[in-house]
Design a protein around this motif. Structure first.
Motif, PDB file in Angstrom:
ATOM      1  N   THR A 117       0.813  -1.414  -0.419  1.00  0.00           N
ATOM      2  CA  THR A 117      -0.078   0.136   0.175  1.00  0.00           C
ATOM      3  C   THR A 117       0.690   1.715   0.227  1.00  0.00           C
ATOM      4  OG1 THR A 117       0.013   0.197   2.628  1.00  0.00           O
ATOM      5  CG2 THR A 117      -1.325  -1.482   1.211  1.00  0.00           C
ATOM      6  N   PRO A 118       0.654   2.504  -0.664  1.00  0.00           N
ATOM      7  CA  PRO A 118       1.242   3.504  -0.134  1.00  0.00           C
ATOM      8  C   PRO A 118       1.860   3.754   1.391  1.00  0.00           C
ATOM      9  CG  PRO A 118      -0.770   4.315  -1.365  1.00  0.00           C
ATOM     10  CD  PRO A 118      -0.629   2.370  -1.008  1.00  0.00           C
ATOM     11  N   HIS A 119       0.427   3.271   2.196  1.00  0.00           N
ATOM     12  CA  HIS A 119       1.155   3.418   3.741  1.00  0.00           C
ATOM     13  C   HIS A 119       2.878   2.750   3.707  1.00  0.00           C
ATOM     14  CE1 HIS A 119       0.672   3.810   8.544  1.00  0.00           C
ATOM     15  NE2 HIS A 119       1.581   3.847   7.953  1.00  0.00           N
ATOM     16  N   GLU A 120       2.528   1.705   3.017  1.00  0.00           N
ATOM     17  CA  GLU A 120       3.647   0.455   3.724  1.00  0.00           C
ATOM     18  C   GLU A 120       4.603   0.995   2.915  1.00  0.00           C
ATOM     19  OE1 GLU A 120       1.135  -3.986   4.213  1.00  0.00           O
ATOM     20  OE2 GLU A 120       1.924  -2.998   2.104  1.00  0.00           O
ATOM     21  N   ALA A 121       4.184   1.466   1.654  1.00  0.00           N
ATOM     22  CA  ALA A 121       5.763   2.544   0.606  1.00  0.00           C
ATOM     23  C   ALA A 121       6.461   3.444   1.249  1.00  0.00           C
ATOM     24  CB  ALA A 121       5.271   2.515  -0.976  1.00  0.00           C
ATOM     25  N   ALA A 122       5.665   4.201   1.915  1.00  0.00           N
ATOM     26  CA  ALA A 122       5.745   5.287   2.474  1.00  0.00           C
ATOM     27  C   ALA A 122       6.442   4.968   3.877  1.00  0.00           C
ATOM     28  CB  ALA A 122       4.641   5.790   3.107  1.00  0.00           C
ATOM     29  N   ARG A 123       6.323   3.926   5.333  1.00  0.00           N
ATOM     30  CA  ARG A 123       7.508   3.249   5.945  1.00  0.00           C
ATOM     31  C   ARG A 123       8.587   2.449   5.161  1.00  0.00           C
ATOM     32  NH1 ARG A 123       5.125   0.994  10.248  1.00  0.00           N
ATOM     33  NH2 ARG A 123       3.679   1.876  11.045  1.00  0.00           N
ATOM     34  N   LEU A 124       8.442   2.083   3.770  1.00  0.00           N
ATOM     35  CA  LEU A 124      10.136   1.616   3.590  1.00  0.00           C
ATOM     36  C   LEU A 124      10.696   2.510   3.308  1.00  0.00           C
ATOM     37  CD1 LEU A 124       7.874  -2.079   1.488  1.00  0.00           C
ATOM     38  CD2 LEU A 124       9.713  -1.696   3.679  1.00  0.00           C
ATOM     39  N   GLN A 125      10.593   3.197   3.314  1.00  0.00           N
ATOM     40  CA  GLN A 125      10.392   5.546   2.061  1.00  0.00           C
ATOM     41  C   GLN A 125      11.383   5.701   3.575  1.00  0.00           C
ATOM     42  OE1 GLN A 125      12.926   5.227  -0.085  1.00  0.00           O
ATOM     43  NE2 GLN A 125      11.404   7.069  -0.876  1.00  0.00           N
ATOM     44  N   THR A 126      10.655   5.151   4.785  1.00  0.00           N
ATOM     45  CA  THR A 126      11.281   5.899   6.250  1.00  0.00           C
ATOM     46  C   THR A 126      10.448   7.041   6.822  1.00  0.00           C
ATOM     47  OG1 THR A 126      13.298   7.266   5.420  1.00  0.00           O
ATOM     48  CG2 THR A 126      13.539   4.445   6.998  1.00  0.00           C
TER      49      THR A 126
END
Ligand SMILES: C[S@@+](CC[C@H](N)C(=O)[O-])C[C@H]1O[C@@H](n2cnc3c(N)ncnc32)[C@H](O)[C@@H]1O
Length: 396
Positions: free
Chosen positions: A341-350
């Motif tokens: 999800t965008p949220h998970e992508a944002a987390r992986l992008q820290t």
């Protein structure tokens, strides 16, 4: 700010707790002494966020004297997260218009007057022209000249530190932008170092290789920071490399129906959903050639990671603007039959949870802003080392 007088302690925030944090730390409250920052090609503010956190850890605020990006949605997300910042939606060339080494233009004198003293100049000029993903125009793209605007900005603003991020292939640019920028910045009496860093060495849970040019006023400091970043020494007190689970495990089971919001994955086509099922039924992470579209089947090919499923216990592959589609990279969730999800992508992008993308509601914009961002932890790790080094505490 005199960085040598900041109250540096061993206080390094627990990075994972920070990533999950829902409330924003008081970065720019205007009541503390602040790190004064100019962020060019600022996007949604990934680099500034890293700077803000590094400053916060040593008891400093952040004062964004100028942030420039010509995309309105990027500027709006930046502004929403740094409400005290001076954010300009425009072209960097309008603020730094003069030729390298020439006298300041009227626009540049005005930029300098308004910015005042600047501690840190940071920026991630556009990199599509250099990206290895773009084989048609790379290396001769006129956008690469924008890299040199960072050197010009250093001449205009004379900051204490300059950090420029780009893709590794920038060093092959036909216009030799990295060499030219280094020469110009060295002429201004900075110590300059450049090289490619695997961002997993900077606390980012991704195998993402990026080029950094770092310039400092302290002799040897830029070289020391860069070599620490390349070797992983900057992260030696933490568990690393960080994994996909480290960043997104707590979001398991939270995804909304496909295509709806920040916590929902993209809608997979029937063919792609079948491919996702194929990976899960066999509990594998790489799709067989026979399951790929015909154009991806010829061997040997460079598409191995495309249509891939992430590994829970390893860093992710590079998160790009295509994270919503399994055909654009290794973006299938490790445990659930969907893309991230965008949220998970944002987390992986820290990006921590308190960083809000809510001023934007289009999935395409989230993908562009998150995928193009410089992961905050990359700048955070470098800025921590710079603040430590500026206080004479850098270790080798
Ligand atoms: C790689 S992204 C930067 C990401 C940003 N540093 C971050 O950490 O989120 C490059 C940005 O440069 C912006 N850009 C490209 N050309 C520009 C120009 N001439 N003037 C201002 N912004 C520009 C793009 O809109 C994009 O947001």
């Amino acid at each position: 700010m005199d960085v040598t007088s900041s109250p540096l302690g061993a206080r390094c925030t627990d990075d994972r707790r920070w990533l999950k944090r829902k409330t924003r730390p008081r970065y720019a409250d205007g009541q503390t002494e602040s790190l004064r920052v100019v962020d060019l090609f600022a996007g949604c503010g990934g680099m500034t966020l890293g700077m803000a956190q590094a400053a916060h850890e040593v008891g400093l605020g952040i004062d964004v004297r100028l942030a420039v990006d010509f995309e309105r949605d990027a500027a709006e997300v930046f502004e929403a997260n740094f409400p005290h910042a001076r954010v300009e939606c425009g072209r960097v060339e309008e603020f730094f218009s003069g030729g390298l080494g020439t006298a300041l233009s009227a626009a540049e004198r005005e930029t300098r007057r308004r910015a005042g003293r600047v501690d840190a100049l940071i920026g991630g000029p556009p990199c599509q022209g250099n990206s290895d993903l773009n084989n048609h125009t790379r290396r001769g793209d006129p956008r690469n000249q924008l890299y040199l605007r960072m050197a010009r900005a250093a001449q205009v603003l004379r900051p204490n530190v300059v950090i420029i991020e780009n893709v590794p292939a920038v060093v092959h640019d036909r216009g030799r932008v990295v060499e030219l920028a280094m020469e110009r910045i060295e002429e201004l009496d900075y110590c300059v170092a450049q090289g490619t860093v695997d961002l997993s060495n900077l606390g980012v849970p991704q195998r993402r290789r990026r080029h950094f040019l770092i310039a400092t006023r302290h002799a040897g400091l830029a070289t020391s920071i860069l070599s620490g970043a390349r070797s992983g020494r900057l992260m030696r007190r933490t568990r690393h490399p960080r994994t996909v689970a480290w960043a997104i495990e707590d979001l398991l089971g939270r995804s909304d129906p496909p295509g709806t919001g920040f916590d929902s994955p993209g809608r997979a086509s029937t063919a792609n959903q079948r491919r996702i099922d194929w990976l899960f039924e066999r509990d594998v992470h790489v799709l067989d050639d026979s399951e790929r579209p015909p154009c991806h089947r010829d061997k040997p090919h460079s598409y191995r990671s495309v249509y891939g499923r992430m590994r829970w216990d390893k860093p992710a592959q590079t998160i790009t603007t295509g994270f919503g589609s399994m055909g654009q990279g290794c973006f299938v969730h490790p445990r659930e039959r969907r893309t991230i999800t965008p949220h998970e992508a944002a987390r992986l992008q820290t990006f921590p949870d308190f960083f809000s993308f809510a001023s934007e509601s289009r999935r395409t914009a989230w993908a562009r802003l998150v995928g193009n961002a410089v992961p905050p932890f990359a700048t955070l790790s470098i800025a921590r080392a710079w603040l430590r080094g500026a206080c004479g505490e850098i270790d080798d």
